[in-house]
Design a protein around this motif. Structure first.
Motif, short mmCIF file in Angstrom:
data_model
loop_
_atom_site.label_atom_id
_atom_site.label_comp_id
_atom_site.label_asym_id
_atom_site.label_seq_id
_atom_site.Cartn_x
_atom_site.Cartn_y
_atom_site.Cartn_z
N ALA A 121 0.83 -1.21 0.00
CA ALA A 121 0.00 0.00 0.00
C ALA A 121 0.86 1.26 0.00
N THR A 122 2.09 1.15 0.51
CA THR A 122 2.99 2.29 0.57
C THR A 122 3.80 2.46 -0.72
N GLY A 123 3.52 1.61 -1.73
CA GLY A 123 4.13 1.77 -3.05
C GLY A 123 5.27 0.83 -3.39
N GLU A 124 5.89 0.21 -2.38
CA GLU A 124 6.96 -0.73 -2.68
C GLU A 124 6.41 -1.91 -3.47
N CYS A 125 7.23 -2.42 -4.39
CA CYS A 125 6.80 -3.53 -5.23
C CYS A 125 8.01 -4.40 -5.54
N GLY A 126 7.80 -5.69 -5.58
CA GLY A 126 8.89 -6.59 -5.91
C GLY A 126 8.38 -7.95 -6.33
N VAL A 127 9.29 -8.74 -6.85
CA VAL A 127 8.97 -10.09 -7.32
C VAL A 127 9.72 -11.10 -6.47
N LEU A 128 8.97 -12.07 -5.96
CA LEU A 128 9.55 -13.20 -5.24
C LEU A 128 9.50 -14.42 -6.16
N ARG A 129 10.62 -15.11 -6.26
CA ARG A 129 10.68 -16.33 -7.07
C ARG A 129 10.60 -17.54 -6.15
N SER A 136 14.56 -7.10 0.81
CA SER A 136 15.11 -6.04 -0.02
C SER A 136 14.06 -5.06 -0.54
N PHE A 137 12.77 -5.48 -0.60
CA PHE A 137 11.78 -4.54 -1.13
C PHE A 137 10.57 -4.30 -0.21
N ALA A 138 10.36 -5.09 0.79
CA ALA A 138 9.21 -4.90 1.67
C ALA A 138 9.47 -3.77 2.67
N PRO A 139 8.46 -2.98 2.95
CA PRO A 139 8.64 -1.92 3.95
C PRO A 139 8.76 -2.55 5.35
N PRO A 140 9.44 -1.87 6.27
CA PRO A 140 9.58 -2.41 7.64
C PRO A 140 8.23 -2.74 8.29
N SER A 141 7.20 -1.99 7.95
CA SER A 141 5.88 -2.24 8.55
C SER A 141 5.37 -3.64 8.23
#
Length: 147
Positions: A88-96, A122-127
């Motif tokens: 929701a805070t905008g971070e985005c990433g791909v997990l394989r 590496s891409f998830a926010p601390p929350s």
């Protein structure tokens, strides 16, 4: 009877839609779900597995599973795939992932996810990790000795 491959793909399609009730229909009553990086926080049974999945996936602004290679040997199915997580805070990433399933009598009885925790970090926010730590843990099943 439905093939093991169709059971696995059907469950992943339901999960990609975050259709929690549909996910449960693909899981055996004693299904064991293990995130292999952390087997001590596994889940057993459809209700507990969905509780476990919801902690990580329900809060996401977007979640999508991407098909990959699927190999089957009788009741054993290996599925190489990836997931896009959007926060929701905008971070985005791909997990394989490589996921190993065992299908018994048309239901998933074992589900083991192999993935790299460092990629998520590496891409998830601390929350995200704070929410995991403070969430409902009634589902926790220690599968360390079983996998």
């Amino acid at each position: 009877m439905i093939s093991a491959q169709d059971v696995v793909l059907g469950m992943w399609q339901a999960l990609s839609r975050r259709d929690w009730d549909a996910v449960k229909t693909f899981l055996s009553e004693d299904c064991l779900y293990v995130d292999m990086p952390v087997p001590a926080v596994s889940a057993r049974g459809p209700e507990n597995i969905v509780k476990r999945l919801k902690i990580g996936l329900a809060p996401l602004a977007g979640y999508e599973n991407h098909d990959g290679t699927l190999l089957a040997d009788g009741s054993d199915v290996m599925y190489e795939h990836s997931e896009t997580w959007t926060f929701a805070t905008g971070e985005c990433g791909v997990l394989r992932f490589v996921t190993v399933h065992r299908v018994v009598d048309g239901k998933i009885a074992v589900w083991k996810d192999y993935w790299d925790m460092n990629t998520l970090v590496s891409f998830a926010p601390p929350s995200h990790f704070e929410n995991l730590a403070s969430g409902d843990t009634s589902w926790v099943f220690d599968a360390t000795g079983l996998v």
